[in-house]
Design a protein around this motif. Sequence first.
Motif, mmCIF file in Angstrom:
data_model
loop_
_atom_site.group_PDB
_atom_site.id
_atom_site.type_symbol
_atom_site.label_atom_id
_atom_site.label_comp_id
_atom_site.label_asym_id
_atom_site.label_seq_id
_atom_site.Cartn_x
_atom_site.Cartn_y
_atom_site.Cartn_z
ATOM 1 N N GLN A 1 0.806 -1.220 0.000
ATOM 2 C CA GLN A 1 0.000 0.000 0.000
ATOM 3 C C GLN A 1 0.837 1.268 0.000
ATOM 4 O O GLN A 1 0.615 2.163 -0.777
ATOM 5 N N HIS A 2 1.807 1.367 0.887
ATOM 6 C CA HIS A 2 2.586 2.595 0.991
ATOM 7 C C HIS A 2 3.875 2.522 0.197
ATOM 8 O O HIS A 2 4.696 3.420 0.281
ATOM 9 N N SER A 3 4.062 1.467 -0.566
ATOM 10 C CA SER A 3 5.232 1.437 -1.424
ATOM 11 C C SER A 3 4.837 1.739 -2.856
ATOM 12 O O SER A 3 5.140 2.798 -3.369
ATOM 13 N N PHE A 4 4.093 0.863 -3.498
ATOM 14 C CA PHE A 4 3.792 1.154 -4.891
ATOM 15 C C PHE A 4 2.334 1.414 -5.210
ATOM 16 O O PHE A 4 2.035 2.175 -6.113
ATOM 17 N N TYR A 5 1.380 0.851 -4.493
ATOM 18 C CA TYR A 5 -0.027 1.135 -4.813
ATOM 19 C C TYR A 5 -0.306 2.634 -4.719
ATOM 20 O O TYR A 5 -0.968 3.210 -5.562
ATOM 21 N N GLN A 6 0.224 3.259 -3.694
ATOM 22 C CA GLN A 6 -0.029 4.687 -3.499
ATOM 23 C C GLN A 6 0.525 5.500 -4.666
ATOM 24 O O GLN A 6 -0.125 6.416 -5.154
ATOM 25 N N LEU A 7 1.713 5.161 -5.124
ATOM 26 C CA LEU A 7 2.308 5.876 -6.251
ATOM 27 C C LEU A 7 1.452 5.724 -7.501
ATOM 28 O O LEU A 7 1.199 6.691 -8.213
ATOM 29 N N ILE A 8 0.968 4.523 -7.755
ATOM 30 C CA ILE A 8 0.134 4.280 -8.927
ATOM 31 C C ILE A 8 -1.180 5.061 -8.817
ATOM 32 O O ILE A 8 -1.639 5.675 -9.773
ATOM 33 N N HIS A 9 -1.776 5.106 -7.636
ATOM 34 C CA HIS A 9 -3.045 5.813 -7.433
ATOM 35 C C HIS A 9 -2.885 7.330 -7.563
ATOM 36 O O HIS A 9 -3.866 8.039 -7.739
ATOM 37 N N GLN A 10 -1.658 7.846 -7.461
ATOM 38 C CA GLN A 10 -1.459 9.290 -7.518
ATOM 39 C C GLN A 10 -1.466 9.844 -8.932
ATOM 40 O O GLN A 10 -1.237 11.018 -9.135
ATOM 41 N N GLY A 11 -1.745 9.012 -9.919
ATOM 42 C CA GLY A 11 -2.006 9.535 -11.247
ATOM 43 C C GLY A 11 -0.940 9.327 -12.299
ATOM 44 O O GLY A 11 -1.139 9.713 -13.442
ATOM 45 N N VAL B 1 1.023 7.293 -15.081
ATOM 46 C CA VAL B 1 0.679 6.145 -15.915
ATOM 47 C C VAL B 1 1.786 5.117 -15.728
ATOM 48 O O VAL B 1 2.931 5.339 -16.099
ATOM 49 N N ILE B 2 1.428 4.010 -15.109
ATOM 50 C CA ILE B 2 2.386 2.937 -14.848
ATOM 51 C C ILE B 2 1.742 1.626 -15.274
ATOM 52 O O ILE B 2 0.816 1.152 -14.624
ATOM 53 N N PRO B 3 2.209 1.073 -16.383
ATOM 54 C CA PRO B 3 1.654 -0.228 -16.766
ATOM 55 C C PRO B 3 1.958 -1.250 -15.671
ATOM 56 O O PRO B 3 3.079 -1.319 -15.170
ATOM 57 N N CYS B 4 0.973 -2.005 -15.275
ATOM 58 C CA CYS B 4 1.204 -2.992 -14.222
ATOM 59 C C CYS B 4 0.244 -4.156 -14.377
ATOM 60 O O CYS B 4 -0.775 -4.050 -15.026
ATOM 61 N N ASN C 1 -8.000 -7.222 -0.694
ATOM 62 C CA ASN C 1 -7.193 -6.039 -0.972
ATOM 63 C C ASN C 1 -6.715 -6.048 -2.420
ATOM 64 O O ASN C 1 -6.742 -5.027 -3.107
ATOM 65 N N PHE C 2 -6.297 -7.202 -2.887
ATOM 66 C CA PHE C 2 -5.835 -7.378 -4.268
ATOM 67 C C PHE C 2 -6.901 -6.910 -5.256
ATOM 68 O O PHE C 2 -6.646 -6.106 -6.150
ATOM 69 N N PHE C 3 -8.131 -7.402 -5.080
ATOM 70 C CA PHE C 3 -9.209 -7.028 -5.996
ATOM 71 C C PHE C 3 -9.615 -5.563 -5.825
ATOM 72 O O PHE C 3 -9.947 -4.887 -6.801
ATOM 73 N N ALA C 4 -9.581 -5.072 -4.615
ATOM 74 C CA ALA C 4 -9.962 -3.674 -4.365
ATOM 75 C C ALA C 4 -8.982 -2.706 -5.023
ATOM 76 O O ALA C 4 -9.392 -1.684 -5.581
ATOM 77 N N GLN C 5 -7.684 -3.007 -4.973
ATOM 78 C CA GLN C 5 -6.688 -2.131 -5.601
ATOM 79 C C GLN C 5 -6.910 -2.066 -7.109
ATOM 80 O O GLN C 5 -6.931 -0.987 -7.704
ATOM 81 N N ALA C 6 -7.064 -3.224 -7.729
ATOM 82 C CA ALA C 6 -7.275 -3.264 -9.177
ATOM 83 C C ALA C 6 -8.576 -2.557 -9.556
ATOM 84 O O ALA C 6 -8.624 -1.814 -10.546
ATOM 85 N N ASP C 7 -9.621 -2.758 -8.766
ATOM 86 C CA ASP C 7 -10.907 -2.120 -9.038
ATOM 87 C C ASP C 7 -10.802 -0.603 -8.914
ATOM 88 O O ASP C 7 -11.320 0.138 -9.751
#
Length: 115
Positions: A34-44, A46-49, A77-83
């Motif tokens: 959550q505080h390593s890479f999900y947060q960075l991706i959610h901040q806008g 464009v990161i293919p993942c 959590n896995f499904f919630a992040q992707a959603d």
Amino acid sequence: VSMESNGKGVDLAGRRLPFESGEIDFGEPGTNGQHSFYQLIHQGRVIPCEFIGTVKSQQSVYLKGEVVSNHDELMCNFFAQADALANGKTPVELRAENVPDHLIPINPSQATGLR
């Protein structure tokens, strides 16, 4: 090297960097990311993942009185992040959650996953 919520676009003195920064470490289970890479991706940015989850855990843990295992919780959590990345929330939904207007993008393309 995992990044925490410490200003991904500034140097140690708080000055804006002249380039995009923020390493991305993949391979963390569930909420550890959550505080390593999900947060960075959610901040806008464009990161293919790809999100890769496992159907069955090698060692699921069931706590006394719980109906789901730790693996089930991590998969939620896995499904919630992707959603969240795929669908986001509308400005109306954000305002209903009392998100301040200055944090709601005017143009939907300004935010990853904003419908």
